[in-house]
Design an enzyme around this catalytic site. Structure first.
Site, PDB file in Angstrom:
ATOM      1  N   VAL A 155       9.709 -14.388  10.729  1.00 51.79           N
ATOM      2  CA  VAL A 155      10.557 -13.753   9.718  1.00 51.79           C
ATOM      3  C   VAL A 155      10.709 -12.251   9.963  1.00 51.79           C
ATOM      4  CG1 VAL A 155      10.860 -13.342   7.243  1.00 51.79           C
ATOM      5  CG2 VAL A 155       9.731 -15.422   8.026  1.00 51.79           C
ATOM      6  N   ASP A 156       9.584 -11.556  10.175  1.00 50.51           N
ATOM      7  CA  ASP A 156       9.627 -10.096  10.215  1.00 50.51           C
ATOM      8  C   ASP A 156      10.440  -9.563  11.392  1.00 50.51           C
ATOM      9  OD1 ASP A 156       7.882 -10.705   8.234  1.00 50.51           O
ATOM     10  OD2 ASP A 156       6.097  -9.966   9.252  1.00 50.51           O
TER      11      ASP A 156
ATOM     12  N   GLU B  94       1.636  -0.573 -12.553  1.00 50.53           N
ATOM     13  CA  GLU B  94       2.240  -1.164 -11.357  1.00 50.53           C
ATOM     14  C   GLU B  94       1.498  -2.389 -10.841  1.00 50.53           C
ATOM     15  OE1 GLU B  94       0.625   1.617 -11.570  1.00 50.53           O
ATOM     16  OE2 GLU B  94      -0.501   2.164  -9.785  1.00 50.53           O
TER      17      GLU B  94
ATOM     18  N   HIS C 237      -2.902   1.494 -14.921  1.00 54.41           N
ATOM     19  CA  HIS C 237      -1.930   1.307 -13.830  1.00 54.41           C
ATOM     20  C   HIS C 237      -0.895   0.248 -14.213  1.00 54.41           C
ATOM     21  CE1 HIS C 237      -3.829   3.694 -10.631  1.00 54.41           C
ATOM     22  NE2 HIS C 237      -4.933   3.457 -11.306  1.00 54.41           N
TER      23      HIS C 237
ATOM     24  N   GLY D  27      -4.495   8.575  -7.776  1.00 52.75           N
ATOM     25  CA  GLY D  27      -5.053   9.142  -6.545  1.00 52.75           C
ATOM     26  C   GLY D  27      -6.557   9.093  -6.585  1.00 52.75           C
TER      27      GLY D  27
ATOM     28  N   CYS E 174      -2.553   7.503 -14.334  1.00 53.45           N
ATOM     29  CA  CYS E 174      -3.956   7.679 -13.962  1.00 53.45           C
ATOM     30  C   CYS E 174      -4.264   9.123 -13.560  1.00 53.45           C
ATOM     31  CB  CYS E 174      -4.324   6.678 -12.860  1.00 53.45           C
ATOM     32  SG  CYS E 174      -6.092   6.579 -12.624  1.00 53.45           S
ATOM     33  N   TYR E 175      -4.348   9.425 -12.268  1.00 54.08           N
ATOM     34  CA  TYR E 175      -4.555  10.818 -11.859  1.00 54.08           C
ATOM     35  C   TYR E 175      -3.450  11.693 -12.450  1.00 54.08           C
ATOM     36  CZ  TYR E 175      -5.075  14.896  -8.800  1.00 54.08           C
ATOM     37  OH  TYR E 175      -5.236  16.166  -8.321  1.00 54.08           O
TER      38      TYR E 175
ATOM     39  N   LYS F 168       6.814  -8.859   1.688  1.00 55.60           N
ATOM     40  CA  LYS F 168       7.368 -10.048   2.345  1.00 55.60           C
ATOM     41  C   LYS F 168       8.562 -10.662   1.594  1.00 55.60           C
ATOM     42  CE  LYS F 168       6.418 -12.989   5.778  1.00 55.60           C
ATOM     43  NZ  LYS F 168       5.890 -12.607   7.094  1.00 55.60           N
TER      44      LYS F 168
ATOM     45  N   SER G 298       9.992 -12.548  18.068  1.00 50.99           N
ATOM     46  CA  SER G 298       9.124 -13.716  18.163  1.00 50.99           C
ATOM     47  C   SER G 298       9.792 -14.928  17.529  1.00 50.99           C
ATOM     48  CB  SER G 298       7.805 -13.427  17.439  1.00 50.99           C
ATOM     49  OG  SER G 298       8.022 -13.402  16.038  1.00 50.99           O
ATOM     50  N   GLY G 299      10.813 -14.662  16.716  1.00 49.67           N
ATOM     51  CA  GLY G 299      11.433 -15.764  15.987  1.00 49.67           C
ATOM     52  C   GLY G 299      10.853 -15.905  14.591  1.00 49.67           C
TER      53      GLY G 299
END
Ligand code: XMP
Length: 512
Positions: free
Chosen positions: A225-226, A170, A168, A54, A81-82, A368, A222-223
């Protein structure tokens, strides 16, 4: 009950990345506000807790401090971390401002592998971002890793199963970071690695049903991916309560509208409304050659057409969008840090506010590649799931200068040939984007014995990871030759094909 790993959010920019790494380990996790009570965590079947990093210092007046009861649940806790400063601060040790702020790369020397660092090399490159550090261990803790500036860079209390790390794990730049997380999840918490894409879908379907109830949902398809994955997922959840609107703005690629109708209308049986607005867009674009003006006109016209189409559909309560995590910057409000900043381009021109629509964004926690996996599991074809990015303003920014029906037609035909050839050799799936650009210049050519004064088409094929930087793809000469000769032979109105060999920067991927 689903075994849950709780990620307590203290406002870190990486909270969602932690959740993503946990999903990579096939474990279910949920992000909680740092004020969540121990009773709530217990009720949710939490088997492990991760305290995120944080922006705050534990000494700050506004410092986010969790309920100390979380350390007494008998559930393992990993402070990142924090999070490690909180151990020092709350459990009887000491955290202090560090003389050496550590940002970026550092080397962690592992003193005692224990369960957290099991199977890791003695030294690993880690990524730091902190100004405070633990200077006295809380009772029961011992150091298990050090850095040059910090004797307590990694600590553990084996008895209570409390672990703290200053770096970190991650982020991509920490070596073996995912292994550290997996060791905590599996080795320490005993979590089962059974959370799959199918589970995500089942969970999301349930959430959508609970949220939406009997209401109607509208989605602008829209066609891409999302929006495609969002449509398939929401349709699976609520079927006919979902209506998709596809706006044909006349700036689409060859066969695009037909493919959308075929897939979503005929195959998925989604209530799909196709709005043919090509003439309106072209009329509005007449005489306009400035790229930014064109973008604005296309954007505003889209909102106008979409809004009008919603009125004809009737009342809806929700507007669904395929917003992904990278489109959202969101974290808990700490001090002046705003609670949620959403990049504006993803909200369809202020529509939800004006029309009092609530937003439904079932993909907003995913990245994605995860969305692609969900799309495949929902039965969307490779052509949709792995399709290359296509700009919202479509061919409107690939016909340079003033747009006309004739130029669009030429570009569409040339572009279709390029795509066909890229697909045939398999390179379509390997590059970031491949497309044609219509150049508003005429050049002299010769066809048979006749002079041919016609347009020029540029071929743009780029490789990229995230579109921030890009390089032109080195395609085999034979392939380029085939693309060039097919375009000049098969597309009327083209006398010449040129290849764009500019990288980004200094050029951009699109020409406008
Ligand atoms: P540039 O040209 O800026 O493009 O290097 C980077 C990426 O963004 C896409 N792009 C757009 N996408 N609306 C969009 O939705 C736009 O106006 C737009 N302009 C560029 C481009 O295709 C590339 O992938």
């Amino acid at each position: 009950m689903q075994q849950t790993i709780a990620v307590l959010d203290f406002g870190s920019q990486y909270t969602q990345v932690i959740a993503r790494r946990i999903r990579e380990c096939q474990v279910y996790s949920k992000i909680y506000h740092y004020t969540t009570t121990p009773a709530q965590l217990q009720a949710d079947g939490v088997v492990g807790i991760i305290l995120s990093g944080g922006p705050s210092s534990v000494f700050a007046k506004t410092a986010p401090i969790p309920d100390r009861g979380i350390f007494k649940l008998g559930v393992p806790v990993l402070g990142i971390c924090y999070g490690i400063q909180l151990f020092g601060h709350l459990l009887g040790g000491k955290a202090a401002k560090s003389d050496h702020r550590e940002y970026g790369n550092g080397i962690l020397t592992i003193k005692k592998p224990g369960r957290l660092f099991a199977g890791l090399p003695k030294k690993i490159r880690v990524w730091n971002s902190h100004g405070d550090k633990v200077i006295a261990l809380p009772p029961g803790f011992q150091a298990i890793g050090t850095t040059e500036n910090s004797p307590y860079a990694a600590i553990e209390d084996r008895k209570r199963n409390l672990y703290g790390i200053q770096f970190h794990p991650e982020v991509f730049h920490t070596e073996h970071g995912v292994e550290v997380i997996r060791n905590f999840l599996v080795g320490v918490c005993g979590a089962k690695q059974d959370w799959t894409t199918k589970d995500f879908i089942a969970h999301a379907v349930e959430n959508i049903r609970t949220t939406v109830g009997q209401s109607r949902v509208i989605l602008g398809l829209s066609g891409g991916v999302d929006s495609s994955v969002a449509a398939a997922l929401i349709h699976k959840a609520i079927g006919k309560q979902l209506t998709c609107v596809f706006v044909d703005n006349g700036l689409l690629r060859k066969g695009e509208r037909e493919a959308v109708v075929e897939l979503y209308g005929k195959h998925f049986h989604i209530d799909l409304r196709v709005v043919d607005a090509a003439k309106l867009f072209l009329r509005r674009l007449k005489g306009v050659s400035d790229p930014e003006k064109k973008r604005k006109i296309i954007g505003l016209t889209f909102v106008e057409v979409f809004e009008k189409s919603l009125k004809s559909i009737g009342h809806a309560d929700y507007l669904a969008q395929g917003t992904l995590y990278p489109d959202v910057i969101e974290s808990v409000a700490i001090g002046n840090n705003p609670a949620a900043l959403i990049k504006s381009h993803h909200n369809v021109g202020g529509l939800p506010e004006r029309m009092k629509l609530k937003l439904l964004e079932p993909l907003r926690e995913l990245f994605k590649d995860e969305v692609r996996r969900v799309g495949s599991a929902l039965g969307l074809p490779k052509e949709v799931v792995w399709r290359q990015p296509f700009p919202g303003p479509g061919l409107g920014v690939r016909v340079l200068g003033e747009v006309s029906a004739e130029k669009l037609e030429i570009l569409r035909n040339a572009d279709a040939i390029l795509q066909e050839e890229m697909m045939a050799c398999g390179r379509y799936w390997k590059v970031w984007q491949s497309f044609c650009v219509f150049l508003p210049v005429k050049s002299v050519g010769v066809v048979g014995d006749e002079r041919n004064y016609a347009w020029v088409i540029a071929v743009r094929v780029v490789e990229s990871i995230d579109a921030m930087t890009a390089d032109w793809a080195r395609l085999p000469h034979e392939l380029l030759q085939k693309i060039s000769s097919r375009i000049t032979n098969e597309v009327r109105g083209v006398s010449r094909v040129v290849l764009d060999i500019s990288s980004k920067p200094p050029a951009t991927i699109e020409w406008e």
